[in-house]
Enzyme design. Structure first.
Site, PDB file in Angstrom:
ATOM      1  CE  LYS A 128      -3.953   2.026   2.237  1.00 25.79           C
ATOM      2  NZ  LYS A 128      -3.387   3.364   2.292  1.00 25.79           N
ATOM      3  CD  GLU A 184      -1.890   5.989  -3.065  1.00 22.01           C
ATOM      4  OE1 GLU A 184      -2.937   5.570  -3.615  1.00 22.01           O
ATOM      5  OE2 GLU A 184      -1.860   6.447  -1.916  1.00 22.01           O
ATOM      6  CB  CYS A 429     -18.476  23.811  29.497  1.00 26.17           C
ATOM      7  SG  CYS A 429     -17.959  24.308  27.843  1.00 26.17           S
ATOM      8  CB  CYS A 432     -20.338  28.146  27.882  1.00 21.70           C
ATOM      9  SG  CYS A 432     -20.982  26.519  28.305  1.00 21.70           S
TER      10      CYS A 432
HETATM   11  N1  5U1 Z   1      -2.201  -1.053  -3.529  1.00 22.95           N
HETATM   12  C1  5U1 Z   1      -3.393  -0.492  -3.407  1.00 22.95           C
HETATM   13  N2  5U1 Z   1      -3.587   0.664  -2.805  1.00 22.95           N
HETATM   14  N3  5U1 Z   1      -4.900   0.910  -2.876  1.00 22.95           N
HETATM   15  C2  5U1 Z   1      -5.620   1.964  -2.423  1.00 22.95           C
HETATM   16  N4  5U1 Z   1      -4.556  -0.988  -3.859  1.00 22.95           N
HETATM   17  C3  5U1 Z   1      -5.517  -0.119  -3.539  1.00 22.95           C
HETATM   18  N5  5U1 Z   1      -6.836  -0.138  -3.782  1.00 22.95           N
HETATM   19  C4  5U1 Z   1      -7.571   0.890  -3.334  1.00 22.95           C
HETATM   20  C5  5U1 Z   1      -6.978   1.961  -2.645  1.00 22.95           C
HETATM   21  C6  5U1 Z   1      -7.801   3.092  -2.166  1.00 22.95           C
HETATM   22  O1  5U1 Z   1      -8.897   0.948  -3.519  1.00 22.95           O
HETATM   23  C7  5U1 Z   1      -9.561  -0.168  -4.121  1.00 22.95           C
HETATM   24  C8  5U1 Z   1     -10.958  -0.095  -3.648  1.00 22.95           C
HETATM   25  C9  5U1 Z   1      -9.477  -0.104  -5.606  1.00 22.95           C
END
Ligand code: 5U1
Length: 754
Positions: A128, A184, A429, A432
């Site tokens: 990711k 990305e 609070c 206030c």
């Molecule tokens: N590697 C990867 N990063 N990423 C981010 N796959 C992936 N898929 C994503 C996202 C937001 O969304 C899927 C729902 C397509």
């Protein structure tokens, strides 16, 4: 700001003074924008100042200053990006941190699809990337549009900039006629370090981390700036398509690779949970040497047919999971504990920390959750952190997990100062002075001040103008706070009367003294500093603020705020655009506890119109009878939400405020479900007996995604009974009531899945 003399009428002396004023004002705006990331004036107003400066310089070239704003680089953008509505929503991912959560993901999918524990089920696993999501649209093989994710439904048009990214092809050979590639954008570690060195040498702002650098580089109004920034891209998915890319996630990614898109080389096909976790461990091991930031591993069901059956929740697909890496940790000093008051009155303790870098980001605040958390207890009273409490002066361990607000994980008792005392959570609070009470079963203490509490009022207003709510261009969180502090806006309805009050030459809503009294009661001093800044003063001193306030209060809004007339006109226009608002947005915007975007949508669809919705509240207040039962009959609305909704909208002062707002608006009827052309849209369907080709959960989710309402029992309101083998009393009742009954195959045929 005094009335400006037209440039043609300026004397040389006046021109020199005006150039000095403009240089100072623009420098201040630049500082706020670039260094403090907190713009103080609108882009339009900034442009106007720069234009005026250029016009005066053109007329008096000899008076051009050494620090002329026209010569400075790194000026802020002169306009914002156009909005793009995504043809297919850009989703986000469900997160998991533990192996058990990944196992549950696999088990849940098996249950949903009615697959046994041993049935083959493959997943792709890929890193990711910690960058920003992008959608790139190709038509006839040519790149025609690129947009950021935005809120998933609507992003920003960054086409011109994306065309400058070398790794993204401008033309494709042999691609489907319509192809939206998603992936990305990121920046590598070496490139990031080199960029920051260049920024520093040029006296420009350093970026905190590669992700911010990538985002800042993509969101440049001048594409040549983007071109000079080393942006990279990995494709991981797709949006709209005129022809499928393959039958599986892996095949589709390979196709994207063959079309010329970079696909992450660590993408693997995994046969089951053990292989997924092994690949996760391998990627985690390689993390430090990859040369770019990643924050986890994404698993996706490989079979695209199964992905389709699994479908989506409101913002995340059921077929994907982000398995995040463990949070990064750091120790630092807890300097103070401040209490913030939220829009529902919740008192939230915030740790003020000696700044420390955690995972590439400087952290100086962290949440402390609630008073039990500080005291070392969980909501049931059981000890957490071994029962250690948290005190001002302690060394605390902070962590960041994903994008969430930093948290305090632990305390080092060996470094606790001798004079540190247990933290006493306020019982009133801080904004206030009203009692702050904690109801039984609630972990949070809440201010009882309601509408009289300025902190609640400001937070409610911020929520009201937020993205999923009214989202008024030019009226963001900072601006509503400024308007509140200057007493132009006290409640949402005031936004819609601004133009008239301004035109009538009215003053702000409060007398200056009232505002000052309130602000002097503020503990943090931040609000006072902001008011002083809004009035163009260096510090908050009662006399000078009162004087400036009184002087400005007698003038129309634009001058009171130190704005140009054009900025005010733009704001009024943006407000007018929101006078007509969809019902679900209005319900969400009210900021009622437990009523988020999804609940607001369910309520809007159920009641259809504002009139129906609001009229149902009073009769439901008794928490019994048909109005109450009708509210609870909404799938997704439980008693806690219903009670909060009814209580809020029958409380006289709050209701009066809501009525004043509604009187300013045209509320659009709730849209019928997105799939109104499906044959089951709007129908009430009951499933009974054994379903053989899908599980109950899948059947229900599928029916709902097609706009049907799924009920558990047969009644005269039932339109259709889907009966599998073994159907008993429900089938009998349906026959008695003359409700149409079909079998599972008939249902699949009806919805076009047979
Ligand atoms: N590697 C990867 N990063 N990423 C981010 N796959 C992936 N898929 C994503 C996202 C937001 O969304 C899927 C729902 C397509």
């Amino acid at each position: 700001m005094a009335e400006e003399t037209p440039v043609e009428e300026l004397s040389a002396e006046e021109a020199a003074a005006e150039l000095a004023r403009l240089a100072a004002e623009i420098a201040r705006a630049d500082r706020a924008y670039h260094l403090e990331d907190a713009p103080e004036i609108s882009d339009a107003e900034y442009d106007r100042l720069k234009r005026r400066n250029a016009e005066i310089e053109a007329r008096f070239p000899d008076l051009k200053r050494a620090d002329s704003p026209g010569e400075r680089v790194g000026a802020r953008p002169s306009e914002t990006f156009a909005k793009v509505r995504h043809a297919v929503r850009m989703l986000s991912l469900e997160n998991a941190f533990e192996r058990a959560e990944v196992a549950e993901f696999d088990a849940r999918i098996r249950r949903y699809l009615n697959l046994g524990a041993e049935a083959p089920l493959n997943f792709t696993a890929e890193p990711k990337i910690d960058g920003l999501s992008l959608s790139i649209r190709y038509e006839g093989g040519r790149l025609v549009q690129a947009a950021t994710r935005g809120d998933g439904a609507e992003g920003e048009d960054v086409t011109r900039n994306v065309r400058t990214i070398g790794e993204i092809p401008g033309r494709l050979e042999g691609a489907p006629d319509i192809l939206e590639v998603r992936g990305e954008v990121y920046m590598g570690h070496d490139d990031f370090a080199a960029l920051n060195a260049r920024q520093e040498a040029a006296g420009a702002k350093r970026f905190a981390n590669p992700r911010n650098a990538a985002a800042g580089s993509l969101r440049q109004l001048d594409p040549e700036v983007t071109r000079a920034r080393p942006l990279r891209f990995f494709a991981y998915g797709w949006g709209a398509l005129s022809a499928p890319l393959g039958d599986t996630q892996m095949a589709a990614l390979e196709r994207l690779g063959a079309l010329g898109f970079p696909v992450n080389p660590l993408t693997r096909l995994c046969d089951g949970l053990d292989e997924m976790l092994a690949h996760y461990a391998q990627i985690e091991q390689q993390r430090a040497t990859l040369g770019y930031d990643i924050d986890g591993v994404v698993y996706k069901v490989n079979d695209l047919g199964l992905q389709e059956r699994l479908g989506y929740r409101s913002t995340t697909p059921r077929w994907a999971l982000a398995h995040k890496f463990p949070a990064e940790l750091a120790w630092t000093l807890l300097e103070a504990i401040d209490i913030q008051v939220g829009r529902t009155g919740a008192l939230s303790p915030v740790a003020r920390l000696t700044p420390v870098t955690v995972g590439g980001v400087v952290v100086s605040n962290a949440t402390l959750h609630n008073e039990d958390y500080i005291a070392g207890r969980d909501s049931k009273g059981d000890p957490i952190r071994g029962g250690k409490d948290i005190r001002v002066g302690d060394w605390v361990q902070v962590y960041r997990a994903g994008d969430v607000i930093p948290k305090v994980a632990d305390v080092d008792l060996s470094r606790r100062p001798d004079d540190a005392t247990p933290y006493e959570f306020p019982k009133t609070c801080p904004a206030c002075g009203s009692d702050a009470i904690r109801e039984e079963g609630d972990s949070v203490r809440r201010c009882t001040g309601g509408l009289i509490c300025p902190a609640q009022a400001i937070e409610k207003l911020k929520h009201f103008v937020s993205r999923g709510a009214f989202d008024i261009e030019g009226l963001g969180a900072k601006q509503v706070e400024q308007f509140y502090l200057l007493s132009w806006i006290r409640e949402p309805a005031d936004i819609f009367t601004l133009r008239d009050r301004d035109a009538a030459g009215e003053k702000a809503l409060l007398e200056p003294d009232e505002v000052l009294d309130r602000l002097e009661g503020e503990e943090s001093g931040e609000a006072r500093a902001r008011l002083a800044a809004a009035l163009g003063l260096e510090t908050f001193e009662r006399d000078s603020v009162a004087e400036r306030f009184a002087e400005r209060s007698r003038t129309p809004l634009a001058r009171h705020l130190g704005w140009g007339e054009k900025s005010a006109a733009n704001l009024f226009e943006a407000i007018d655009e929101r006078r007509s608002i969809p019902l679900e947005r209005l319900i969400f915007a009210l900021g009622i506890r437990h009523v988020g975007e999804t609940a607001a949508q369910l309520l809007a669809r159920h009641y259809g119109t504002w009139e129906n919705f609001i009229a149902a509240m009073e009769p439901a207040a008794a928490e019994e009878g048909s109005a109450w039962n009708d509210l609870l009959s909404i799938d997704g609305v439980g008693p806690v939400l219903a009670r909060s909704l009814v209580k809020s909208l029958t409380q006289p002062a709050e209701r009066a405020s809501v009525d004043r707002l509604a009187a300013c608006l045209t509320v659009e009827e709730a849209e019928p479900p997105a799939t109104s052309d499906s044959p089951v849209a709007g129908k009430t369907v009951v499933f009974t007996g054994t379903l053989e080709k899908m599980t109950r959960a899948e059947a229900k989710a599928r029916a709902e995604s097609l706009g049907a309402k799924v009920s558990g029992s047969v009644s005269p309101k039932t339109d259709l009974l889907v009966a599998g083998p073994g159907a008993g009393s429900k089938a009998k009742k349906a026959a008695e009531l003359g409700v149409e009954t079909i079998d599972e195959d008939g249902w699949l045929k009806l919805i076009g899945a047979g």
